[in-house]
Scaffold this active site. Structure first.
Site, mmCIF file in Angstrom:
data_model
loop_
_atom_site.group_PDB
_atom_site.id
_atom_site.type_symbol
_atom_site.label_atom_id
_atom_site.label_comp_id
_atom_site.label_asym_id
_atom_site.label_seq_id
_atom_site.Cartn_x
_atom_site.Cartn_y
_atom_site.Cartn_z
ATOM 1 N N GLY A 42 -10.947 -2.196 3.851
ATOM 2 C CA GLY A 42 -9.700 -2.384 4.770
ATOM 3 C C GLY A 42 -9.709 -1.133 5.501
ATOM 4 N N ASP A 43 -8.673 -0.727 6.339
ATOM 5 C CA ASP A 43 -8.502 0.567 7.078
ATOM 6 C C ASP A 43 -8.145 1.928 6.025
ATOM 7 O OD1 ASP A 43 -5.860 -0.888 6.344
ATOM 8 O OD2 ASP A 43 -5.034 0.893 7.620
ATOM 9 N N THR A 77 -0.002 1.266 7.111
ATOM 10 C CA THR A 77 -0.004 0.264 6.059
ATOM 11 C C THR A 77 -0.047 -1.080 6.945
ATOM 12 O OG1 THR A 77 1.112 -0.956 4.248
ATOM 13 C CG2 THR A 77 2.417 0.262 5.796
ATOM 14 N N GLY A 78 -0.671 -2.246 6.556
ATOM 15 C CA GLY A 78 -0.540 -3.578 7.238
ATOM 16 C C GLY A 78 -1.938 -4.134 7.171
ATOM 17 N N GLY A 131 -5.354 -4.500 7.589
ATOM 18 C CA GLY A 131 -6.424 -3.533 7.965
ATOM 19 C C GLY A 131 -7.380 -3.556 8.809
ATOM 20 N N THR A 143 0.940 -1.264 -0.128
ATOM 21 C CA THR A 143 0.009 0.159 0.174
ATOM 22 C C THR A 143 0.771 1.212 0.182
ATOM 23 O OG1 THR A 143 -1.696 -1.198 1.225
ATOM 24 C CG2 THR A 143 -1.480 1.298 1.749
ATOM 25 N N ARG A 183 -14.866 -6.524 0.575
ATOM 26 C CA ARG A 183 -14.335 -6.243 2.039
ATOM 27 C C ARG A 183 -13.593 -4.889 1.892
ATOM 28 N NH1 ARG A 183 -8.473 -4.869 3.068
ATOM 29 N NH2 ARG A 183 -7.793 -5.543 5.091
#
Ligand code: ASP
Length: 333
Positions: A227-228, A248-249, A251, A197, A225
């Site tokens: 994410g964050d 980033t990671g 989420g 990301t 879906r």
């Protein structure tokens, strides 16, 4: 008269010095994950380094010319969105059906204005779509077909879905799905991931902060879906009182921790500096929950923090006081 004149000159000089004393610059990430020296050939390292440097140059140029922080965020992210080596726009990872669904968000620290899109499939630059939501709609977040349509109506560049899909992302999806089949697991686990990301935190000459994030999400994610990254407070946050943050990671953990906002809250309510707040959230809160990832953050004085709990994180920064670097692995400054 002469004395008055020299006093005036001194005052003017002081004013100019104060005006110029605002540090400005940006810090960006290109994702966190299993990024190690052993796992990345010199050639691939160069490819990532070149991409990060190009984005850094684009963002810094905007700031150096006196442009605002959000425009620097957009300029840098646009470059990475076009670069198929990163997981945003072109080069996005694929969901379980082999399709691209992209998320992005942007936030301004000066007025807490923000915009986001989730699950868009056709916009060449999702970060621009998020900006349009912020500036040209009464909303903060739009999703799926409605967000794609809005972006098109706003005159943003639209691409066929094939533009976003690469051989690399198809191979990664196949690898993950084969492995899950072998393990007999039906869950969407994300083994051996490189998130990829992209995100930026920027500080301009006026002392204003902004942050933005853009992603294809996570390989093999379920259809629709989210994410964050498009969630203000989870993957992106900016407040002139505290800092600008892009995460980033994995989420799901960042959403549950409201991680980006929490960094800001620790500064606002507990008086932490940006390094202490960001490190606490990654190395304590996220790690304790079993989540993985990292973030980049910048405060109003240009202090930078880039913590991550993965083997590596693509990251880079350039500041007007001369600090500058492009990094990938652990234990690099
Ligand atoms: N945070 C993103 C997501 O969960 C993935 C990433 O950062 O690479 O969608």
């Amino acid at each position: 008269m002469k004395k008055h004149l020299s006093l005036l000159t001194i005052s003017l000089l002081c004013l100019i010095t104060v005006a110029n004393s605002q540090t400005y610059g940006l810090v960006l990430h290109g994702g966190a994950g299993t990024i190690t020296k052993a796992g990345l050939s010199k050639e691939r390292q160069n490819v990532y380094e070149t991409g990060l440097q190009k984005a850094l140059d684009a963002g810094y140029f905007v700031l150096d010319e006196g442009g605002n922080a959000e425009d620097a965020v957009i300029a840098a992210i646009r470059i990475l969105e076009d670069d198929s080596n990163f997981n945003s726009a072109r080069g996005s990872v694929l969901n379980a059906n082999g399709a691209v669904e992209m998320d992005a968000s942007i936030m301004k620290g000066v007025d807490l204005n923000a915009g986001a899109v989730a699950g868009v499939t056709t916009v060449r630059h999702p970060i621009e779509a998020a900006t349009k939501v912020m500036l040209s709609s009464p909303h903060v977040m739009m999703s799926n077909a409605g967000a794609d349509l809005f972006a098109k109506e706003q005159g943003l560049e639209i691409m066929p879905t094939s533009y976003f899909i690469t051989k690399g992302s198809q191979a990664t999806l196949k690898g993950v799905q084969d492995r899950l089949k072998e393990q007999g697991s039906v869950e969407s686990e994300y083994p051996d991931w490189k998130f990829g990301t992209v995100g930026v935190a920027a500080l301009d000459k006026q002392g204003n902060l902004a942050a933005g994030t853009s992603t294809g999400g996570m390989t093999n994610k379920m259809h629709n879906r989210i994410g964050d990254s498009p969630i203000i407070g989870a993957g992106t946050y900016a407040n002139n009182k505290t800092c600008a943050v892009s995460c980033t990671g994995h989420g799901e953990y960042f959403i549950r921790l409201n991680l980006a906002h929490e960094v800001s809250a620790l500064m606002l309510y507990k008086g932490y500096d940006v390094e202490k707040a960001a490190s606490f959230m990654i190395h304590k809160s996220l790690s304790d929950m079993g989540g993985s990832g990292g973030l980049v953050a910048m405060d109003r004085k240009g202090h930078i923090s880039m913590p991550f709990n993965t083997p590596g994180m693509f990251r880079a920064y350039q500041m007007s006081d001369g600090r500058k670097s492009v990094l990938m692995f652990k234990d690099e400054e």
